[in-house]
Design a protein around this motif. Sequence first.
Motif, PDB file in Angstrom:
ATOM      1  N   ALA A   5      25.477  38.075  21.967  1.00 17.71           N
ATOM      2  CA  ALA A   5      25.444  38.312  23.406  1.00 17.71           C
ATOM      3  C   ALA A   5      26.600  39.222  23.788  1.00 17.71           C
ATOM      4  CB  ALA A   5      25.528  36.985  24.169  1.00 17.71           C
ATOM      5  N   CYS A   6      26.482  39.861  24.936  1.00 21.30           N
ATOM      6  CA  CYS A   6      27.553  40.676  25.495  1.00 21.30           C
ATOM      7  C   CYS A   6      27.551  40.479  27.003  1.00 21.30           C
ATOM      8  CB  CYS A   6      27.366  42.155  25.148  1.00 21.30           C
ATOM      9  SG  CYS A   6      25.856  42.884  25.840  1.00 21.30           S
ATOM     10  N   GLN A   7      28.619  40.899  27.687  1.00 14.37           N
ATOM     11  CA  GLN A   7      28.698  40.685  29.125  1.00 14.37           C
ATOM     12  C   GLN A   7      28.678  42.010  29.880  1.00 14.37           C
ATOM     13  OE1 GLN A   7      32.546  38.519  28.804  1.00 14.37           O
ATOM     14  NE2 GLN A   7      33.245  39.794  30.534  1.00 14.37           N
ATOM     15  N   GLU A   8      28.188  41.935  31.111  1.00 17.92           N
ATOM     16  CA  GLU A   8      27.846  43.112  31.900  1.00 17.92           C
ATOM     17  C   GLU A   8      29.004  44.075  32.096  1.00 17.92           C
ATOM     18  OE1 GLU A   8      25.363  43.982  36.023  1.00 17.92           O
ATOM     19  OE2 GLU A   8      26.170  41.975  35.640  1.00 17.92           O
ATOM     20  N   THR A  60      18.450  41.461  30.009  1.00 15.25           N
ATOM     21  CA  THR A  60      18.505  40.109  30.555  1.00 15.25           C
ATOM     22  C   THR A  60      17.353  39.899  31.519  1.00 15.25           C
ATOM     23  OG1 THR A  60      19.840  38.522  31.830  1.00 15.25           O
ATOM     24  CG2 THR A  60      20.047  40.833  32.437  1.00 15.25           C
ATOM     25  N   ARG A  91      26.521  39.274  34.381  1.00 14.09           N
ATOM     26  CA  ARG A  91      25.413  38.707  33.622  1.00 14.09           C
ATOM     27  C   ARG A  91      25.670  38.876  32.126  1.00 14.09           C
ATOM     28  NH1 ARG A  91      20.787  42.102  36.434  1.00 14.09           N
ATOM     29  NH2 ARG A  91      22.533  43.572  36.399  1.00 14.09           N
ATOM     30  N   VAL A  92      24.921  38.123  31.332  1.00 13.94           N
ATOM     31  CA  VAL A  92      25.044  38.183  29.879  1.00 13.94           C
ATOM     32  C   VAL A  92      23.743  38.746  29.318  1.00 13.94           C
ATOM     33  CG1 VAL A  92      25.235  36.794  27.782  1.00 13.94           C
ATOM     34  CG2 VAL A  92      26.742  36.333  29.715  1.00 13.94           C
ATOM     35  N   LEU A 114      31.922  32.309  30.347  1.00 14.47           N
ATOM     36  CA  LEU A 114      30.592  32.841  30.645  1.00 14.47           C
ATOM     37  C   LEU A 114      29.553  32.304  29.666  1.00 14.47           C
ATOM     38  CD1 LEU A 114      31.252  36.588  31.569  1.00 14.47           C
ATOM     39  CD2 LEU A 114      30.400  34.786  33.081  1.00 14.47           C
ATOM     40  N   LEU A 115      29.915  32.195  28.396  1.00 15.90           N
ATOM     41  CA  LEU A 115      28.994  31.597  27.425  1.00 15.90           C
ATOM     42  C   LEU A 115      28.650  30.167  27.824  1.00 15.90           C
ATOM     43  CD1 LEU A 115      30.665  32.890  24.133  1.00 15.90           C
ATOM     44  CD2 LEU A 115      28.515  33.703  25.130  1.00 15.90           C
ATOM     45  N   ARG A 133      32.077  39.909  22.129  1.00 20.23           N
ATOM     46  CA  ARG A 133      31.382  38.711  22.598  1.00 20.23           C
ATOM     47  C   ARG A 133      31.910  38.335  23.984  1.00 20.23           C
ATOM     48  NH1 ARG A 133      27.747  35.412  20.785  1.00 20.23           N
ATOM     49  NH2 ARG A 133      27.754  33.164  21.179  1.00 20.23           N
ATOM     50  N   PRO A 134      31.051  37.789  24.856  1.00 21.59           N
ATOM     51  CA  PRO A 134      31.522  37.398  26.190  1.00 21.59           C
ATOM     52  C   PRO A 134      32.624  36.352  26.127  1.00 21.59           C
ATOM     53  CG  PRO A 134      29.123  37.417  26.107  1.00 21.59           C
ATOM     54  CD  PRO A 134      29.602  37.578  24.697  1.00 21.59           C
ATOM     55  N   TYR A 168      26.370  30.190  31.081  1.00 20.96           N
ATOM     56  CA  TYR A 168      24.979  30.562  30.803  1.00 20.96           C
ATOM     57  C   TYR A 168      24.367  29.762  29.651  1.00 20.96           C
ATOM     58  CZ  TYR A 168      25.570  34.612  33.884  1.00 20.96           C
ATOM     59  OH  TYR A 168      25.786  35.436  34.966  1.00 20.96           O
TER      60      TYR A 168
END
Length: 587
Positions: free
Chosen positions: A231-234, A263, A78-79, A219-220, A214-215, A223
Amino acid sequence: MGNLQYQQAGERDCANAAIDENYQNYLIDYLLDGGSFLENYPDLCLDPVGYNQAIAYMYQPGDFTGEREDIDYNKVPRVYGLMDSRELEAAGVTRVRLSPQLGLRGQGTLVGIIDTGVDLTSSFFRYEDGGTKIAAYWDQEDQEGKKPAGYSFGREWDREEIDRALEEEPRILPRDENGHGTFLAAVAAGREDEEAGFSGAAPDSELVVVKLKRPKQYLLDFYSIRDDVWACQEDDVMLAIRYVLDTATALQRPVSICLGIGTNLGGHGGNGSLERYISQISLLPGISVHIASGNEGISGHHFRGNVPQDQEFETVEFNVADGENGFIMELWGDAPVNFSVGLISPGGENVERIQLKRNEFRNIRFFPENTVLQIRSFAGETVGGEQVIRMNFRSPSAGLWRLQVYARGTGNRTFNLWMPITNFLREETFFVSPEASDTLTSPGDAFYGITYVPYEVNTESLYVRASQGYTRDGRVKPDLAAPGVNVHIPAPTAVRRPEQDGAQESGGSRREVSRSGSSVAAAFGAGIGALMQEWAIVKENDLSLNGQNMRFYLIQGAVRSGAYEYPNREWGYGIVNLYDAFLSMRR
């Protein structure tokens, strides 16, 4: 806790898989997935995170749609976005400092800040001699320089390197372009500034900082995250937590971790990969995790409905703003009831009931509109065994949409729908008849993390945007309220060493920076956690203190207004008060 396992895929090398856009990231649970996923893909690059979880990097150039049958819901990272919206007496911190019996300031403890980074030149994070109070700093974005031992990307700065750069060339140090991480670090553990009348909650605690990268672009795109939004990723967050724990172990100090991110996507029941990881480490002595509850209470991004037994479907109306690039909406329901959906677009096109088989993926185009809906149903594949329908709207038409939710079978026919957090959507995208409860963001739903809702100290009122509990499985969250509305700190100022040109800090009035939101409340909580760890671990009053024990003590000492029944969805168990928590231990 385990280094990247360099499994080769032909001529490809796993060394850069974590940052290479040609590799897609998946979250693996050894117990849930068994060996089947790994057996099917022997060329995976695998990075164990700990506690039965790992990150798998798979060489897959191109777009990601989520249609592959073997990629179930839990495997896709997830982001997360930031949980802020652009005081110590009330929390009992001042009395704990001044008490002759306690006198706590965070000495011998660490605070972990996992966020946008920290301004290393700020006076908040430097001692009188100009040296840094940062014990370690992992910049995930910078791929030049020394990587942390056991990690395949980013650059690590140790204390000596930071001090050298501060003295010789501060410009080469990592920056906090957003300012969010700097603010949280100052609130949690900023050094005392008597002239400005400011102090962090644990001013003598040192910091371990991770600047999240950053993701990945796939993924960007998946989503539909805009370029101008942080944003960042899980999986990067999970690695960041592991890094903080590794550092604390090496320094043999307790650590209080602040997570000011969140999120809306996920089951809101504490069963996501990050939430389970937090719960597991929170049972270890000397570790606590303090989490933002979210600022989604009035956002209009949650809907709760029920399809009566004698009714075929319930209609849910939602508006899409002009210029909305896209978003994912998730429907969550419980077995044995089976849910399905139909859609009516703003232009009147009716897509009748979409009955998906298990793991079936469909790509539906709306004419004459340009909207594409990518939809997939996951039945019983989540950790909690729920059904999830993931609806990915690509270039959605502006206007009023009608979602028809069908239910088949007897049992609990209640369902929940969530849109992304406010940061990821335009203001005019919302449910027409939203539900404010159950708007707690993840990972605030983790079982043993300590989750904070922001309140205004002077008026003792909740932040107007505050998310509400409970979790979807009925547990009490948030846990506590902490200061988080119009919190002011002096604007960070750079400090040079006394021997540098005889420079002094500028006098006169200082500009102030103010922020509100649950991330600020979580930062207060992290500082309070460090003070409690100083008493328990450093001073050897309770060497077994872990995050779950700390949560219990803070709940026992919480201040509860007579106007409410506790616990409740808005305030949790009440306002955090560290001094009263210590008093409760003596009863």
